[in-house]
Design an enzyme around this catalytic site. Sequence first.
Site, PDB file in Angstrom:
ATOM      1  N   ASP A   1     -54.011 -12.126  17.442  1.00  0.00           N
ATOM      2  CA  ASP A   1     -54.269 -11.141  18.496  1.00  0.00           C
ATOM      3  C   ASP A   1     -55.052 -11.755  19.652  1.00  0.00           C
ATOM      4  O   ASP A   1     -54.812 -11.439  20.814  1.00  0.00           O
ATOM      5  CB  ASP A   1     -55.046  -9.942  17.938  1.00  0.00           C
TER       6      ASP A   1
ATOM      7  N   LYS B   1     -26.180  -7.879   0.546  1.00  0.00           N
ATOM      8  CA  LYS B   1     -25.683  -6.965   1.568  1.00  0.00           C
ATOM      9  C   LYS B   1     -26.817  -6.020   1.934  1.00  0.00           C
ATOM     10  O   LYS B   1     -27.125  -5.083   1.207  1.00  0.00           O
ATOM     11  CB  LYS B   1     -24.480  -6.184   1.028  1.00  0.00           C
TER      12      LYS B   1
ATOM     13  N   ARG C   1     -23.174  -2.566  16.713  1.00  0.00           N
ATOM     14  CA  ARG C   1     -21.801  -2.706  16.263  1.00  0.00           C
ATOM     15  C   ARG C   1     -20.874  -1.692  16.929  1.00  0.00           C
ATOM     16  O   ARG C   1     -19.763  -2.018  17.313  1.00  0.00           O
ATOM     17  CB  ARG C   1     -21.740  -2.523  14.747  1.00  0.00           C
TER      18      ARG C   1
ATOM     19  N   CYS D   1     -35.069  33.315   9.822  1.00  0.00           N
ATOM     20  CA  CYS D   1     -36.017  34.355  10.167  1.00  0.00           C
ATOM     21  C   CYS D   1     -35.722  34.686  11.623  1.00  0.00           C
ATOM     22  O   CYS D   1     -35.772  33.804  12.480  1.00  0.00           O
ATOM     23  CB  CYS D   1     -37.445  33.831  10.022  1.00  0.00           C
TER      24      CYS D   1
HETATM   25 ZN   LIG Z   1     -40.810  34.244   9.964  1.00  0.00          ZN
END
Ligand SMILES: [Zn+2]
Length: 666
Positions: free
Chosen positions: A36, A114, A135, A424
């Site tokens: 750093d 793979k 790709r 809801c």
């Molecule tokens: Zn609700």
Amino acid sequence: MKDPAAEIQTLREDLRRHEHLYYVLDQPEISDAEYDALMRRLQDLEAHHPELAAPDSPTQRVGGKPREGFVKVPHSGQMLSLDNALNEAELRDFDRRVRDLLAGEPYRYVTELKMDGLSMAAHYRNGQFVQAVTRGDGLVGEDVTENARTIRSLPLRVKTALEVFIEAFEVRGETVMNRRAFERLNAERDERGLSRFANPRNAAAGSLRLLEPQITASRRLDYYTYFLLADGRPAVASHWQSLEEMARMGFKVNPYRQICDGVEQVLAFCAEWEARREQLPYEIDGVVVKVDSVEQQRRLGFTAKAPRWAIAYKYPARQAVTTVEGIEVQVGRTGALTPVAHLKPVEVGGVTVARATLHNEDEIERLGLEIGDDVVIERSGDVIPKVVRVHAQGSYRKKFRMPAECPVCGGKIVREEGEAASRCINTNCSARLKESILHFASRHVMNIDGVGDALVDQLVDRGMVPSVADLYGLTVDALMALERMGKKSAGNIVRNIENSKKNRLPRVLTALGIRFVGERTAVFLAEAFGSMDAIAAASLEELQQAEEVGPKVAESVFQFFREPRNRELVERLRAAGLQFTYESTRPKYGPLKGMTFVLTGTLPNMSREDARRLIEVAGGKVSGSVSKKTNYVVAGEDAGSKLDKARELGIPVIGEDQLFDLIKVD
Ligand SMILES: [Zn+2]
């Protein structure tokens, strides 16, 4: 005093070396703090000497300016997809075909793990990283150069001794997210009320294609290479040698690879890694088997869709059987209720799991699942697996019923016709409102730091933010009345909210929470219409003119703007000063701009439709008949009268390869 140019040069070389040691070889020589310190010194010098900036400097890893859109780029040659072998017998069949076609010649295989990620091509010029392309569909991918630059294991500068690669070359490989980064990312998303990524592959793909390279940088992706190409073709005679060469150049090449003499060794390699896959820090889903000799590869050639010289041996899924002890319901931003199964804890592929998502009622019905049943669950990377099927019915079963009332607000639950989810319908439902605010403020959307779960709970419970637009009316004094809120943090939050007004239109669109309109679709809508008002006024047909917008998305956008409550929200956000117009910065030109092509005959590697798309993406036009205005005729086998016409008019006739040359990525 030291010459700054020389010091910058030295620092860059040092940092590159340490980057390679740390991210590619996993053998750091210095501590993070030392690293750093070097990085800060370099950043400091570059800040004082902007004339010495360079795109391949290690400081460029942090992610630059946001991308302004999605740019499509043709590949130098098709990116392959492989046939799969799902068991030993299929792998032996593959080997038999190779042996027959090579008619007794000796051959050998290279086996590689793979890795389960997103394939990406990276292009280099004069040893310097210049472009990365996903790709895509194999012929055309998406430019993700700025995102790829933030991947620490992708070298920004490389050295090679091989003449053929000095001027330009391309590597292809897999962008992956390791398990630890994946778990950290999902934990962070849980905290912020965002949906989890289902597996590391989705997380890697999502992270690479973000519009904000800075966020990609924070995702800690890795890049492993497995193909080395010059001019779109392998340039080293043996695949194994090309892997070695890439490692020498400084690329990360998976060390678990092997040369196999014959199929028995291949099978042994597959079996070994199936047993050891959980010990790897990343997900693999099988083994890739390739014929080593490039010359033999060339002679084996391709079937209609895949090479005959390579195959992917796939491992079976990781599953376990356990008991569903209960089903709980969660309420999301759109009010949708998601049933979640509570499981008797069980180990699947090395991880203990206690919950599984059931998506919706239909899914429970399809599975024939009741509480108390034994189920087969499957993990695909995530710690939250899915239920595959009922294994055995429990002796004490209980049917799951979607509650008639919202578990959070007590509001009515409705399931509309043709919808999988029950919702809801109370638009003031506190669960919905909380989720909407969290979505609005989240990093990908309006990016308002400090507006997280704890704050939103209080804001909603105290009635301070009855609508997301009310965020823009919050004051420091009002926030200071909340628990654990000092003057300084309140000030920061108000400032962050104020700053969010600078976000461009696509983010504002995403923030509205229109169903099916994510980051990507929002960009396409903004590109196509240029303003919020134009999108709001567009007809269903007009909306579908935008890229990737089909009937379902168009309907959702159209209905959203017909709803008076939403109109009101949009007007309040306009009044708050959010960005409602958009200037496209997308390049409108391609290498084939202004050119007209005619296609005839059968091309060796792609269909005419693919060729047409390739030309159009590169800015060219395809015409049905040859005239004096035609620039090129692209001819394949069995070309007919168009070819004669071209010769008659003296129009240049080219093949598929030359077409690729014309639109070559640079
Ligand atoms: Zn609700």
